[in-house]
Design a protein around this motif. Sequence first.
Motif, PDB file in Angstrom:
ATOM      1  N   GLN A   1       0.804  -0.672   0.134  1.00 38.40           N
ATOM      2  CA  GLN A   1      -0.244  -0.201   0.392  1.00 38.40           C
ATOM      3  C   GLN A   1       0.526   1.483   0.154  1.00 38.40           C
ATOM      4  N   ALA A   2       1.894   0.972   0.672  1.00 37.05           N
ATOM      5  CA  ALA A   2       2.690   2.590   0.932  1.00 37.05           C
ATOM      6  C   ALA A   2       3.206   1.995  -0.602  1.00 37.05           C
ATOM      7  N   ARG A   3       3.850   1.693  -1.334  1.00 39.20           N
ATOM      8  CA  ARG A   3       4.799   1.239  -2.651  1.00 39.20           C
ATOM      9  C   ARG A   3       4.024   1.946  -3.189  1.00 39.20           C
ATOM     10  N   LEU A   4       2.552   1.773  -2.925  1.00 37.20           N
ATOM     11  CA  LEU A   4       1.411   2.236  -4.177  1.00 37.20           C
ATOM     12  C   LEU A   4       1.239   3.857  -4.253  1.00 37.20           C
ATOM     13  N   GLN A   5       1.711   3.667  -2.687  1.00 42.55           N
ATOM     14  CA  GLN A   5       1.557   6.033  -3.609  1.00 42.55           C
ATOM     15  C   GLN A   5       3.177   6.275  -3.459  1.00 42.55           C
ATOM     16  N   ASN A   6       3.890   5.419  -4.309  1.00 45.68           N
ATOM     17  CA  ASN A   6       5.329   6.193  -4.176  1.00 45.68           C
ATOM     18  C   ASN A   6       6.031   6.379  -2.302  1.00 45.68           C
ATOM     19  N   VAL A   7       6.233   5.185  -1.691  1.00 47.90           N
ATOM     20  CA  VAL A   7       6.673   5.179  -0.588  1.00 47.90           C
ATOM     21  C   VAL A   7       7.783   4.168  -0.091  1.00 47.90           C
ATOM     22  N   ALA A   8       8.562   3.740  -0.195  1.00 47.89           N
ATOM     23  CA  ALA A   8       8.939   2.339   0.042  1.00 47.89           C
ATOM     24  C   ALA A   8       9.821   2.344   1.465  1.00 47.89           C
ATOM     25  N   ILE A   9       9.291   1.277   2.122  1.00 51.48           N
ATOM     26  CA  ILE A   9       9.786   0.831   3.208  1.00 51.48           C
ATOM     27  C   ILE A   9      10.335  -0.474   3.571  1.00 51.48           C
ATOM     28  N   ALA A  10      10.908  -0.831   4.845  1.00 52.13           N
ATOM     29  CA  ALA A  10      11.483  -1.995   4.937  1.00 52.13           C
ATOM     30  C   ALA A  10      11.032  -3.083   5.212  1.00 52.13           C
ATOM     31  N   PRO A  11       9.829  -4.683   4.857  1.00 49.55           N
ATOM     32  CA  PRO A  11       9.337  -5.353   5.611  1.00 49.55           C
ATOM     33  C   PRO A  11      10.396  -5.360   6.520  1.00 49.55           C
ATOM     34  N   GLY A  12       9.127  -6.012   8.513  1.00 50.08           N
ATOM     35  CA  GLY A  12      10.245  -6.674   9.443  1.00 50.08           C
ATOM     36  C   GLY A  12      10.611  -8.169   9.462  1.00 50.08           C
ATOM     37  N   ALA A  13       9.985  -9.038   8.505  1.00 51.74           N
ATOM     38  CA  ALA A  13      10.507  -9.951   8.230  1.00 51.74           C
ATOM     39  C   ALA A  13      11.550 -10.532   7.551  1.00 51.74           C
ATOM     40  N   SER A  14      12.189  -9.499   6.966  1.00 54.31           N
ATOM     41  CA  SER A  14      13.754  -9.112   6.651  1.00 54.31           C
ATOM     42  C   SER A  14      15.078  -9.164   7.719  1.00 54.31           C
ATOM     43  N   PHE A  15      14.412  -9.027   8.471  1.00 48.23           N
ATOM     44  CA  PHE A  15      14.672  -9.125  10.309  1.00 48.23           C
ATOM     45  C   PHE A  15      14.566  -9.919  10.730  1.00 48.23           C
ATOM     46  N   ARG A  16      13.806 -11.447  10.485  1.00 48.61           N
ATOM     47  CA  ARG A  16      13.668 -11.371  11.765  1.00 48.61           C
ATOM     48  C   ARG A  16      14.166 -13.327  11.709  1.00 48.61           C
ATOM     49  N   ILE A  17      14.628 -13.868  12.853  1.00 49.12           N
ATOM     50  CA  ILE A  17      15.842 -14.859  13.088  1.00 49.12           C
ATOM     51  C   ILE A  17      15.070 -15.969  13.697  1.00 49.12           C
ATOM     52  N   SER A  18      14.350 -15.298  13.814  1.00 46.82           N
ATOM     53  CA  SER A  18      12.871 -16.782  15.011  1.00 46.82           C
ATOM     54  C   SER A  18      12.305 -16.519  14.503  1.00 46.82           C
ATOM     55  N   GLN A  19      10.376 -17.224  14.673  1.00 48.15           N
ATOM     56  CA  GLN A  19      10.346 -17.651  13.906  1.00 48.15           C
ATOM     57  C   GLN A  19       8.782 -17.109  15.384  1.00 48.15           C
ATOM     58  N   GLU A  20       9.635 -17.306  16.800  1.00 46.99           N
ATOM     59  CA  GLU A  20       8.621 -17.512  17.875  1.00 46.99           C
ATOM     60  C   GLU A  20       8.570 -15.803  18.273  1.00 46.99           C
ATOM     61  N   ASP A  21       7.022 -15.627  19.343  1.00 51.35           N
ATOM     62  CA  ASP A  21       6.368 -14.782  19.464  1.00 51.35           C
ATOM     63  C   ASP A  21       6.910 -13.238  18.298  1.00 51.35           C
ATOM     64  N   TRP A  22       6.583 -13.971  16.890  1.00 52.88           N
ATOM     65  CA  TRP A  22       6.572 -12.115  16.559  1.00 52.88           C
ATOM     66  C   TRP A  22       5.928 -11.666  16.105  1.00 52.88           C
ATOM     67  N   MET A  23       5.882 -10.644  15.815  1.00 49.69           N
ATOM     68  CA  MET A  23       4.523  -9.464  15.840  1.00 49.69           C
ATOM     69  C   MET A  23       5.507  -8.749  14.106  1.00 49.69           C
ATOM     70  N   PRO A  24       5.059  -8.764  13.325  1.00 51.05           N
ATOM     71  CA  PRO A  24       5.211  -7.992  12.103  1.00 51.05           C
ATOM     72  C   PRO A  24       4.806  -6.720  12.264  1.00 51.05           C
ATOM     73  N   ALA A  25       5.766  -5.903  11.546  1.00 55.24           N
ATOM     74  CA  ALA A  25       6.348  -4.608  11.694  1.00 55.24           C
ATOM     75  C   ALA A  25       7.237  -3.959  10.283  1.00 55.24           C
ATOM     76  N   VAL A  26       7.528  -2.843  10.731  1.00 51.23           N
ATOM     77  CA  VAL A  26       8.197  -1.721   9.478  1.00 51.23           C
ATOM     78  C   VAL A  26       9.282  -1.176  10.011  1.00 51.23           C
ATOM     79  N   ARG A  27      10.368  -1.485   9.152  1.00 52.51           N
ATOM     80  CA  ARG A  27      11.334  -0.323   9.132  1.00 52.51           C
ATOM     81  C   ARG A  27      11.166   0.788   8.180  1.00 52.51           C
ATOM     82  N   ILE A  28      11.747   1.710   9.587  1.00 51.44           N
ATOM     83  CA  ILE A  28      11.584   2.974   8.261  1.00 51.44           C
ATOM     84  C   ILE A  28      12.831   3.355   8.344  1.00 51.44           C
ATOM     85  N   SER A  29      13.604   3.907   7.588  1.00 56.62           N
ATOM     86  CA  SER A  29      15.048   5.332   7.385  1.00 56.62           C
ATOM     87  C   SER A  29      14.010   6.523   7.607  1.00 56.62           C
ATOM     88  N   LEU A  30      15.373   7.180   8.410  1.00 52.35           N
ATOM     89  CA  LEU A  30      15.178   8.796   8.874  1.00 52.35           C
ATOM     90  C   LEU A  30      16.053   9.263   7.840  1.00 52.35           C
TER      91      LEU A  30
END
Length: 461
Positions: free
Chosen positions: A402-431
């Motif tokens: 949805q962000a990308r459709l509005q020309n904003v790129a953000i990083a999905p949190g799953a790219s930083f996930r090492i363990s599957q336990e207690d995972w909560m979806p998130a995004v990383r946003i560079s400042l």
Amino acid sequence: MTLWRPDISSLTRPAYLSLADQIARAIGDGTLEAGARLPTHRKMAEDLHLSVQTVSRAYEELIRRGMLSGETGRGSFVKAQRREIDQPYLPERLGEVIDLSILKPVCEKMHHERLKKALGWLSETLPASSALSFRPNVVFPRHRTTAVKWLRACGLDVPASNISITNGATAAMTVAIMSVAPVGSTIATEATGHHTLVPLASYLGLTLKGIAIDDQGIIPEALDAACKESSIRALFVQPAAINPHATVMGSVRRAQIVEVARKRDIAIVESDILGPLVEDRPPPIAALAPERTLYFTSFTKTVVPGLRIGYLAAPDRYVAAVANRHLVSNWMATPMVAEIATRWVEDGTAMELVEWQREALRRRHEIASQVLSGTFFRSHPQSLHIWLPLTDGRTEETFVAQARLQNVAIAPGASFRISQEDWMPAVRISLGSTTEEELLRGLTVVGSLLQGDPEHLLLAI
């Protein structure tokens, strides 16, 4: 023929590319195995209410990527893949996209001018050893002495003979891990950790063990339990605001981690690439456990991205291993870049730019706090990013799309996930990756998405 079908509700425009990406992800995660036969173009089009032309373009795109083979009269089949990890950032900035996906320091014209001036100085004063020598030990003695000064500013006192000059943090991380973990061994790290550590461990024949974290990073009891349950050789840790959650590990927690490492006799690889940028932080773990910690820092995230030089400090027991592995993987750092880093440390330019970066990030964090007021996110005053958990049933894939459709790129949190336990979806946003004006616009888009209903986009075909 496989029973897997794409999810029509998550298709975005352009439809053929979105469909191709869905199929590619299914191939990448093993849902679609090598040799699986996909539905015919017409059958897929009927199932997804798409045009046959759209499906044909998607299949052609996958053939171009080397993921499908089209056999006349037989159908389309999944080709055997060497599975690679998708990076969380855009490989290049496209068009008018506001790129908040890649982690960069704040940069302005001043940084370019400083580097141009340094290159001019280098052209007049380049030592013969830096231009002509082929032996690392001949080139870097003076640079190691200067590195001692910089590491002291990071809170670490280490002899020059224990320091290796590397081509930035990635080279230092690779050499350090190769030095402490032989093929087949296991490395522990934060459950949400370094995104390049996953593929690196795979390439080196290592296993990663994600350890539970809290607001200060790795939980000592969880690390101890993991060491008891399996044969862990080393711990990779990012204790000072560069980790995805932007947390800083306190002094007591650092001492507890060291206690576990000594008890279980494991090495520690400490990534501290923000170095002196982070104010009022405890001494590095390497200062508490110098006998077992390989510590590295660099200049690319704090001074200027083009200054790709890092310092890797190793205990006596690992000095020879580090030298050998650095030699076979890099041979030596680039001497001319090392000359600039050394001069900038000696004349104060490097620290001046670190202090400038600290102030620039303060303004960026103020923008984030104002735009996302009332929204919970994780950050640190000197972090280059914020970590935004997604609630109310929002998924990373849809939110990023949805962000990308509005020309904003953000990083999905799953790219930083090492363990599957207690995972909560998130995004990383560079400042720091763009201008303050674009950051404001990009965060405004993110804020508006958070205010909307967490549902999939409907696609008009």
